[in-house]
Scaffold this active site. Structure first.
Site, short mmCIF file in Angstrom:
data_model
loop_
_atom_site.label_atom_id
_atom_site.label_comp_id
_atom_site.label_asym_id
_atom_site.label_seq_id
_atom_site.Cartn_x
_atom_site.Cartn_y
_atom_site.Cartn_z
N HIS A 102 3.22 57.46 32.68
CA HIS A 102 1.68 56.79 33.04
C HIS A 102 0.51 57.32 31.83
O HIS A 102 -0.25 56.75 31.82
CB HIS A 102 1.17 56.85 34.48
CG HIS A 102 2.01 56.02 35.28
ND1 HIS A 102 3.39 56.23 35.52
CD2 HIS A 102 1.60 55.05 36.03
CE1 HIS A 102 3.67 55.32 36.27
NE2 HIS A 102 2.73 54.66 36.57
N ASN A 149 -3.56 59.71 41.86
CA ASN A 149 -3.81 58.52 42.74
C ASN A 149 -5.43 58.66 43.29
O ASN A 149 -5.65 59.30 44.17
CB ASN A 149 -2.91 58.65 43.93
CG ASN A 149 -2.21 57.37 44.21
OD1 ASN A 149 -2.72 56.23 43.58
ND2 ASN A 149 -1.52 57.35 45.26
N TYR A 208 5.96 59.04 50.87
CA TYR A 208 5.74 58.27 49.64
C TYR A 208 5.12 59.31 48.61
O TYR A 208 4.19 60.18 48.67
CB TYR A 208 4.81 57.27 49.78
CG TYR A 208 4.47 56.51 48.54
CD1 TYR A 208 5.25 55.84 47.75
CD2 TYR A 208 3.07 56.88 47.90
CE1 TYR A 208 4.81 55.16 46.54
CE2 TYR A 208 2.78 55.99 46.50
CZ TYR A 208 3.71 55.27 46.08
OH TYR A 208 3.26 54.94 44.82
N ARG A 264 -47.50 41.14 34.15
CA ARG A 264 -47.98 41.14 35.67
C ARG A 264 -46.92 41.46 36.54
O ARG A 264 -47.24 42.00 37.72
CB ARG A 264 -48.82 40.02 35.64
CG ARG A 264 -49.37 39.77 37.11
CD ARG A 264 -50.23 38.67 37.05
NE ARG A 264 -50.01 37.49 35.96
CZ ARG A 264 -49.58 36.19 36.68
NH1 ARG A 264 -49.43 35.97 37.95
NH2 ARG A 264 -49.33 35.41 35.97
#
Length: 508
Positions: A80, A192, A50, A291
């Site tokens: 991208h 990635n 891939y 407190r």
């Protein structure tokens, strides 16, 4: 100089990002990255891998010809690099670069060695890629934001350099830098992963710890101002709860107040047997915002420690796909790029920062409301009541900013939206989560700055500067160097911003 060996901690990040410590890559890392690249190149010759010889995402079914492999990587980067919105501040981008370089140095990505070498030079020369806030969905990691980083590494896009925004190609010429060698999967290997959300996340933890330290100082000082009983901070009461955070906060406050002459012992006042009255004119115990500080800030500290642990685990992890294993001579396809770990931790962090901001705002309100504290004029007004306004105006800012934090603290982690032709059907929105948390932290410093100025004005009115603890006196002197004592009304925003900048940037 920091030597990159594939494992970083918060201290190393701090030194590089905040102190500009230069870095170098250990020769063993260079060897590891080279072996990873060589193995993947040989392994992928006759196999379907891939992102090496396939398309990306839902187009992974399309085979890429050998002659088009390199073009594939350039196409991925350029297509991208599509971010919008405001640029991410350089400090956070440097953190993302360091995070990405570290994960690539593990040798699980198969990128060319020129990638880690050039990233080292960019960090050392303070050449910061232009990366936008909007674009990432957090799986497959920070694809869009990291594409802008990759764009610079191939010699394109824009960078911040010497105070200006310039074209990468021009800066590379001036600095005599060469783009990376794109030979196998350098585009996908850079893009990635979770490095942008993780880099921002680590910086967020550093600033949160700083904000928490100021909250401890303020909480200690306000206990002095009201001359509170100190048993709510004692070891005995806080050891009865098992939470480390609560115990550590109580100890920090005891240490802060160790030499104070103002806090009181209950046995000196209420345990004397002299209680033959119907109404006690002094408070038997303080409001919760004074407190219950160990119980409120304890979870903040415990959560911060866990967030920091997860961020460091992530930055030292292989968050790529596919994953290269040279030792076993195998390539594994999976989803290590998914950012849910970071997204969830950022949501946790912004929730506790908002709670801390709410605590500061309530303590501030206590000081400003004379009917609550019974010792200070309304709005800690050192001037003429009615004519002057003291801290009245800035309370609106603190309240407004706190409200914004409450709204921003809704979780990003559960806002997955399917995209990428439903290939990315469950995503993390991790970078959105990290950036929103960054905003929440910045808001927290604004509220804290207003709170600190008010505390100092209260000490001034009560003439307590020589009675408070040495640590409160140090804080008093630091803030008085920025904001002089004022009775007449002054324009407040420059002082608030200066104090905010001071407390953000002070290291301890």
């Amino acid at each position: 100089m920091l030597t990159i060996k594939g494992e970083l901690g918060v201290e190393e990040f701090y030194n590089v990002i905040f102190r500009n410590e230069p870095i170098e890559i250990h020769e063993d890392v260079i060897d590891t990255v080279q072996k990873s690249f060589d193995f993947l190149k040989e392994f992928s010759e006759n196999k379907v891998i891939y992102g090496v010889n396939t398309g990306f995402g839902p187009m992974a079914q399309y085979k890429i010809e050998d002659t088009q492999r390199i073009q594939l990587q350039y196409n991925l980067i350029r297509s991208h690099a599509s971010g919008t919105g405001n640029p991410i501040a350089p400090k956070y981008v440097r953190a993302a670069m360091l995070a990405r370089m570290n994960t690539l140095s593990l040798g699980n990505s198969g990128v060319h060695v020129s990638v880690v070498k050039l990233m080292t030079q960019l960090i050392n020369r303070d050449i910061i890629p232009l990366i936008y806030e909007h674009g990432g969905v957090g799986a497959s990691g920070d694809l869009v934001q990291l594409a802008h980083l990759a764009l610079v590494l191939i010699g394109e896009g824009e960078v911040f350099y010497k105070g200006g925004r310039k074209n990468t190609v021009d800066v590379f010429k001036m600095e005599n830098l060469q783009p990376i060698s794109v030979e196998l999967r350098e585009g996908l290997g850079l893009m990635n992963g979770t490095s942008v959300m993780t880099g921002i996340g680590i910086v967020n933890t550093i600033y949160t710890r700083r904000l928490l330290n100021w909250m401890i100082k303020c909480s200690s000082a306000i206990n002095e101002i009201v001359e509170a009983y100190d048993d709510h901070l004692s070891m005995d009461i806080n050891q009865t709860k098992k939470h480390k955070g609560q115990r550590n906060i109580a100890k920090a406050m005891r240490d802060h107040l160790a030499d104070s002459t103002l806090t009181r012992k209950r046995e000196h006042h209420l345990y004397t047997g002299d209680n033959d009255v119907e109404v006690f004119h002094e408070k038997v115990q303080e409001y919760y915002s004074l407190r219950c500080v160990p119980q409120i800030l304890g979870p903040v500290l415990d959560t911060l420690n866990m967030v920091e642990k997860i961020m460091i685990e992530e930055v030292n992890s292989a968050n790529d796909n596919p994953i290269v294993n040279v030792e076993k001579k195998q390539v594994y396809h999976g989803g290590n790029f998914h950012g849910d770990y970071v997204s969830l931790e950022m949501d946790k962090l912004k929730i506790v920062v908002t709670k801390m901001t709410m605590l500061a705002e309530r303590q501030l309100n206590y000081l400003l409301n004379s009917k609550l504290n019974d010792i200070l004029p309304p709005f800690v007004n050192l001037g003429k009541l009615g004519l002057n306004f003291g801290m009245q105006g800035v309370q609106f800012t603190a309240t407004s900013t706190t409200a914004e934090n409450q709204m921003l603290s809704n979780p990003m982690y559960v806002h997955s939206i399917p995209n990428n032709n439903d290939n990315q059907d469950v995503v993390s929105m991790g970078t959105n989560a990290a950036l929103i948390t960054k905003k929440v932290i910045e808001n927290g410093f604004e509220v804290m700055g207003i709170h600190i100025i008010t505390i100092i004005q209260a000490i001034e009115y009560l003439d307590m500067k020589d009675k408070v603890s040495s640590k409160t006196r140090e804080m008093y002197d630091e803030i008085r160097a920025i904001v002089p004592a004022f009775k007449e009304d002054v324009i407040m925003y420059p002082y608030v911003n200066q104090v905010k900048d001071f407390i953000i940037n002070k290291e301890s």
